[in-house]
Motif scaffolding. Structure first.
Motif, PDB file in Angstrom:
ATOM      1  N   VAL A  44       0.816  -1.304   0.431  1.00 31.55           N
ATOM      2  CA  VAL A  44      -0.129  -0.363   0.032  1.00 31.55           C
ATOM      3  C   VAL A  44       0.756   1.424   0.119  1.00 31.55           C
ATOM      4  CG1 VAL A  44      -1.627   1.104   1.374  1.00 31.55           C
ATOM      5  CG2 VAL A  44      -2.329  -1.451   1.241  1.00 31.55           C
ATOM      6  N   PRO A  45       1.989   1.175   1.034  1.00 34.20           N
ATOM      7  CA  PRO A  45       2.528   2.812   1.013  1.00 34.20           C
ATOM      8  C   PRO A  45       2.926   3.128  -0.823  1.00 34.20           C
ATOM      9  CG  PRO A  45       3.071   0.844   2.565  1.00 34.20           C
ATOM     10  CD  PRO A  45       2.110   0.267   2.223  1.00 34.20           C
ATOM     11  N   TYR A  46       3.675   1.710  -1.039  1.00 33.83           N
ATOM     12  CA  TYR A  46       4.664   2.020  -2.777  1.00 33.83           C
ATOM     13  C   TYR A  46       3.162   2.578  -3.732  1.00 33.83           C
ATOM     14  CZ  TYR A  46       8.635  -0.929  -1.226  1.00 33.83           C
ATOM     15  OH  TYR A  46      10.005  -1.341  -0.665  1.00 33.83           O
ATOM     16  N   THR A  47       2.088   1.680  -3.891  1.00 29.52           N
ATOM     17  CA  THR A  47       0.935   1.974  -4.711  1.00 29.52           C
ATOM     18  C   THR A  47       0.631   4.321  -4.047  1.00 29.52           C
ATOM     19  OG1 THR A  47      -0.584   1.482  -3.516  1.00 29.52           O
ATOM     20  CG2 THR A  47       0.149  -0.136  -4.958  1.00 29.52           C
ATOM     21  N   ILE A  48       0.924   4.302  -2.916  1.00 28.30           N
ATOM     22  CA  ILE A  48      -0.689   5.731  -2.586  1.00 28.30           C
ATOM     23  C   ILE A  48       1.063   6.666  -2.868  1.00 28.30           C
ATOM     24  CG2 ILE A  48      -0.244   7.150  -0.395  1.00 28.30           C
ATOM     25  CD1 ILE A  48      -1.705   4.646   1.038  1.00 28.30           C
ATOM     26  N   HIS A  49       2.526   6.560  -2.561  1.00 28.91           N
ATOM     27  CA  HIS A  49       3.376   7.464  -3.371  1.00 28.91           C
ATOM     28  C   HIS A  49       3.038   7.858  -4.537  1.00 28.91           C
ATOM     29  CE1 HIS A  49       5.309   8.099   0.534  1.00 28.91           C
ATOM     30  NE2 HIS A  49       5.143   6.016   0.589  1.00 28.91           N
TER      31      HIS A  49
END
Length: 839
Positions: free
Chosen positions: A733-738
Motif C-alpha cells: 500500500v505505501p508503494y502504490t499510495i506514493h
C-alpha cells in the motif's frame, strides 16, 4: 488528516527544539517501560481458545502433579539396515545393562519380568536367551533372526506389542525407558537428562546410533530464541546501515563540494534514520508493556518478538521517502523550512494513508483465534504508528536545526540534493513507464493472468503447524522427533487424554468408561495389548485401575483380596467387570485409592476424570484420531457427561484449522477496509474516490502473486506466514499510495500524460526502488535463521517486497494512464498549475 499533517509541519519548522525535547523525554519514559516487557518462548500463545485447549488446561489444574511415570524413547538406527542382528542384540543389552547398573536404576519403573523398566525391540531374543542361560556373545550371528522369529511365535500375545518396536525393514528400532516420578514429579526433566547422558555414553557397534527422546528433552533443547532474534536484529541493522549509505549517497556537486562533505551528509541522514528506528522500537515496546499491564497484550511470543525487525524494514521506508522528497524540494530552490513543509505536506499525506492502511492490515489479526497472532497485530500496528509519528516529527525537526544553520552559512549542498533523480535507480524506474505509455491494456492483461495463477496457488497452499516450529532445525531432538513421526507415527511416548467433566462415581459413568475403552480397541492409532479375551486398548482410567487391582496373583487368588471383597460388596461384577445400577462406585474408588493412591489420584477427582490413551497418530493423523475418539466416547456423552479428547498433537491440529479459517477472512477484511479508507481520502481530496480502488488493485495482485510464490516454493501457511496479509498490505500500500499521490501532482504539472507518468516513475519510483532494496535486505537476514518459521518469513517478505515494487511501477502506472485518459476524454480539467519542462 491534512490537519494532522499541518500540525507536524508547523511544529517542526517553528519549534524544532521543543519537538526534539519532547521526543527525548517520551523516549526516556517508554524506554524505561520497555525493560518490563514480558516475553514468552513457550507454546501457550499459539493455542486458540476452544474446548480442546480449555480441556488441556483443566487437566493440568486437576492432575498436573499426579503423573506417576514418563516414557523415554531411544531411537536406534543401523547403517547396515538390519537391527535383528548380533550387533543389534549387543546394543540392546548394553543400553539395558548400563541403565539398570547405574544410579538411575532407582527411578526406572518396574524392573520385573512382568513389568520391565526397559523394553527394547530385541526383547524376544533377550528373554529367550535369558531363559536358556545362553551367553549372547556365543550365539552365531546368523542365528539371531531365527531366535527372534521363534520367540515371537512362542510368545504369542505377550510379545505381540514388542514386534511394533522395529520397522518392517528392521533398520530402525525403539527402546522404551519407563521413568518413575511418583516420589517427585518435578524431577522428571532431571531424570530424563540423566538417562539421556547415560545412553550417550553407551558403547555400541560401529554403524549403530542411539538417539534418546522425550518431549521434556525436546523443549529443554529449545535454546534462547530471544538471542536468535537479537542476532537477526543486529545483522539486519548493520545491513540496512550499509544500504542506506548507498541510497542516501550524495554526489559531490556545486561550490565547495567534495567527497568528505558528501560522505558526512550521507552518514548524517543514515544515522538520523536509524536512530529514529531505535526510538520507534523503544516507544513500541514501552506502549506494549503498558498494554500488558491492562491485559490487552499477553507475554510476547516469538512472532511478536520479531516486530522490531519488521520495523527496521517498514520504518526505513518512511525515512527514505521523506528524505528524498525534502532533498528534491531544496534542490529545486526552496529554503529549508519550505522544503520540510512541502515534504511533509506531500509525502506526509501519503505516509499517513500508508500508516492507516498498514495498521488496518495488521489489526485484522485482532479477530484471529490464535492469541500470538492477535498480539502480533496489535504490537505491529503500534510500531507502524509510532514510526510514522517520529519520522514526521523528530527527523524533520533535527534536519531543520542542522540545515537551517548550514543555510545561513551558505553551506547547504543544494545542487547535489537536486540531482537525486539523476541517479541510476530513478533512471531505471523511469524506463518502466514505457509499458503504461504504449501498452497499458496488454500489460494489465498479463498481470491479471498472473494474479489468477496466484489465486490457484492460494487454494492449494497447505497449512502446517508443529510445536517444534520454533526449535532449531539442527537440534538432535527435533531430528529424532521427526524420525518418530515418520517411522513410528509419533512413537510410543504419545499420550492422548480425554477429560470427563464432573464426578464419575456413578454406575452409569463407570460402565460408560468401560464401554468407551472397549470401543478404542479397534481404533486406528490407539495402541493395544493382547489379553486372553482379545486385544485391549492401552487405556488408563479409574476403571482400568480397578481392573488391574482385580487381576489374580500367581496362585490364582486376588492379589488384593480386601479390595476385591470391598469392590464386589459395593456392586462390582467380577465376571463382567461392570457394576450394577445400584452399585456404590464412590466406595469402589475409595477402596482402590487405599491400595493404589497414586494411580487413582492420577485419573480421578470429584471434579473431573481423566482417561489416558496410548496412541501413535503423530501430528499428521491427529485430526482423524480426534474424530475417532469422539465416536468411541459416545457412551460417556450419552450418559450425560461432557468428554473432550485433547493432546499436544490435537491442539496442533486445532491451530492448523484456525489458521486455515483465518487466512481468507483476513485477506478480504484487509483489502476491503484499506480500499474504503483510500476511497474516502481521495473523495475528500479531489472528488475522485475511484482512485482509491485503482490504488488497491496492484496490492490485491501483489497478495495473490505472493501466495503463488509461496506455493511454488513449498512454503505452507504457519504461525508466521499467517501474517502475510498484513505484511503484503503494509509493504504494498505505501508503494502504490506514493505513486498515486505523486501522479496526482504530476498530472497537474504536465500537459502530456506521458510526461506526467515518466516524472512519477522517475522521482517516486526511484525512491521506491531504494526503499525496496533496504526493506528486502532487512527482512532477508531472516533467511539465515536456524528457525524454519523465520526463514520462511524472510522468503515470503522478500517476495512481497519485490512484487510490491513490480506492481507499483508496472501495474499502477498503466491503470493511472488509462484512468487519466478517460477523465481527459470527458473534458475534465487537466492542468491547474503552470506547465513545467520535463527537464
Amino acid at each position: 488528516m491534512k490537519t494532522i499533517i499541518r500540525f507536524f509541519a508547523g511544529a517542526v519548522t517553528q519549534r524544532p527544539a521543543l519537538v526534539i525535547a519532547v521526543t527525548v523525554a517520551a523516549t526516556l519514559v517508554f524506554g524505561g517501560l520497555a525493560t518490563t516487557v514480558e516475553n514468552s518462548d513457550g507454546q501457550e500463545g499459539f493455542s486458540p481458545e476452544n474446548e480442546v485447549i480449555l480441556a488441556s488446561e483443566r487437566i493440568n489444574e486437576l492432575f498436573g502433579e499426579s503423573a506417576t511415570q514418563s516414557v523415554m524413547q531411544v531411537v536406534v538406527t543401523s547403517e547396515s539396515g538390519d537391527l535383528i542382528s548380533l550387533d543389534g542384540l549387543q546394543a540392546a543389552n548394553s543400553v539395558t545393562q548400563t541403565l539398570l547398573a547405574s544410579d538411575s536404576a532407582d527411578f526406572i519403573s518396574g524392573q520385573t519380568p512382568e513389568q520391565p523398566g526397559v523394553v527394547t525391540w530385541m526383547a524376544p531374543v533377550q528373554q529367550a536367551i535369558a531363559q536358556q542361560g545362553i551367553d549372547p556373545s556365543q550365539i552365531p550371528p546368523d542365528q539371531i533372526p531365527g531366535i527372534y522369529a521363534q520367540a515371537l511365535e512362542e510368545g504369542g500375545e505377550q510379545l505381540g506389542f514388542v514386534s511394533q518396536l522395529v520397522t518392517e525393514d528392521r533398520s530402525t528400532g525403539l527402546i522404551l525407558v519407563f521413568i518413575d516420578t511418583t516420589d517427585d514429579q518435578t524431577a522428571q526433566v532431571d531424570r530424563e537428562v540423566a538417562v539421556a547422558d547415560l545412553i550417550a555414553g553407551v558403547d555400541v557397534a560401529s554403524g549403530i546410533e542411539l538417539r534418546p527422546f522425550s518431549f521434556s528433552l525436546l523443549f529443554s533443547d529449545s535454546g534462547d530464541v530471544q538471542s536468535e532474534i537479537g542476532r537477526l536484529f543486529g545483522f539486519a541493522f548493520l545491513i540496512i546501515i550499509v544500504i542506506l549509505l548507498f541510497v542516501y549517497w550524495l554526489k559531490p556537486r556545486g561550490p565547495n563540494a567534495n567527497i568528505v562533505r558528501s560522505g558526512r551528509r550521507t552518514a548524517a541522514d543514515m544515522g538520523l534514520t536509524m536512530l529514529t528506528i531505535v526510538l520507534a522500537i523503544a516507544w513500541m515496546n514501552g506502549i506494549g508493556a503498558l498494554l500488558q499491564r491492562i491485559d490487552v497484550l499477553g507475554p510476547l511470543t516469538e512472532i511478536a518478538q520479531i516486530v522490531p525487525i519488521l520495523l527496521i524494514g517498514l520504518g526505513v521506508d518512511y525515512g527514505i521517502h521523506l528524505t528524498s522528497r525534502y532533498r528534491e524540494e531544496v534542490g529545486e530552490g526552496d529554503d529549508v523550512s519550505g522544503g520540510i513543509r512541502k515534504a511533509i505536506g506531500t509525502v506526509g499525506v501519503a505516509l499517513a494513508l500508508a500508516t492507516v492502511t498498514t495498521a488496518i492490515g495488521f489489526l485484522t489479526n485482532v479477530v484471529n483465534p490464535i492469541p500470538a497472532l492477535k498480539d502480533f497485530g496489535i504490537l505491529a500496528s503500534i510500531g507502524i504508528v509510532v514510526s510514522f509519528v517520529l519520522m514526521l516529527s523528530f527527523v524533520p525537526a533535527v534536519r531543520q536545526l542542522l540545515d537551517r544553520r548550514a543555510e545561513r552559512s551558505d553551506d547547504l549542498p543544494r545542487e547535489a540534493m537536486g540531482a537525486t533523480s539523476e541517479r541510476l535507480l530513478p533512471q531505471i524506474m523511469e524506463r518502466t513507464a514505457v509499458f503504461a505509455e504504449r501498452a497499458p491494456w496488454p500489460t494489465l492483461a498479463v498481470m491479471a493472468v498472473l494474479g489468477g495463477l496466484g489465486f490457484l496457488g492460494l487454494l492449494n497452499i497447505s497449512t502446517e503447524f508443529s510445536f517444534t516450529d520454533f526449535l532449531p532445525d539442527d537440534s538432535e531432538y527435533v531430528q529424532t522427533f521427526d524420525t518418530l513421526n515418520e517411522t513410528f507415527g509419533g512413537g510410543f511416548g504419545e499420550t492422548t487424554q480425554v477429560l470427563i467433566d464432573g464426578d464419575t462415581a456413578t454406575p452409569e459413568a463407570y460402565n460408560a468408561m468401560a464401554a468407551a475403552a472397549q470401543n478404542m480397541a479397534d481404533t486406528p492409532d490407539v495402541l493395544t495389548f493382547p489379553t486372553p479375551f482379545g486385544e485391549q486398548a492401552a487405556v488408563t482410567s479409574p476403571v482400568s485401575v480397578v481392573q488391574q487391582l482385580l487381576i489374580p496373583g500367581p496362585d490364582g487368588q486376588p492379589a488384593f483380596p480386601q479390595f476385591a471383597q470391598a469392590a464386589v460388596a459395593s456392586g462390582l461384577d467380577p465376571q463382567t467387570g461392570a457394576v450394577g445400577p445400584d452399585a456404590d462406585v464412590a466406595g469402589i474408588y475409595a477402596a482402590a485409592a487405599e491400595v493404589a493412591p497414586a494411580e487413582m489420584d492420577a485419573v480421578y477427582t470429584a471434579d473431573g476424570t481423566l482417561i489416558e490413551i496410548s496412541t501413535q497418530a503423530g501430528e499428521d493423523r491427529a485430526g482423524e484420531l480426534n474424530e475417532a475418539l469422539k465416536s468411541d466416547i459416545e457412551p460417556v456423552t450419552d450418559a450425560g457427561f461432557e468428554a473432550i479428547p485433547t493432546s499436544q498433537n490435537i491442539i496442533g491440529d486445532e491451530i492448523v484449522t484456525s489458521l486455515s479459517a483465518s487466512q481468507v477472512q483476513s485477506l478480504f477484511i484487509t483489502i476491503i477496509a484499506a480500499t474504503i479508507v483510500l476511497a474516502i481520502n481521495f473523495w475528500f481530496e479531489n472528488r475522485r474516490p475511484f482512485l482509491g480502488v485503482i490504488t488497491m488493485i496492484p496490492v490485491a495482485l501483489v497478495v495473490l502473486w505472493t501466495f503463488g510464490a509461496m506455493y511454488l516454493s513449498g512454503i505452507p501457511f504457519g504461525p508466521v506466514t499467517a501474517t502475510l496479509t498484513g505484511l503484503a498490505v503494509g509493504i504494498g500500500v505505501p508503494y502504490t499510495i506514493h505513486m498515486a499521490r505523486r501522479f496526482e501532482e504530476d498530472r497537474e504539472r504536465f500537459a502530456d500524460i506521458e510526461d506526467a507518468i515518466r516524472s512519477t516513475t522517475r522521482h517516486t519510483g526511484g525512491a521506491l526502488a531504494g526503499s525496496a532494496f533496504t526493506t528486502a535486505a532487512g527482512f532477508g537476514i531472516l533467511v539465515t535463521s536456524s528457525l524454519t518459521p523465520f526463514r520462511q518469513m524472510g522468503q515470503v517478505t522478500a517476495y512481497a517486497i519485490v512484487l510490491s515494487l513490480f506492481g507499483a511501477v508496472m501495474v499502477l502506472p498503466s491503470l493511472l494512464v488509462l484512468w487519466e485518459r478517460w477523465h481527459r476524454s470527458r473534458g475534465d480539467a487537466v492542468v491547474e498549475q503552470p506547465t513545467v519542462s520535463v527537464a
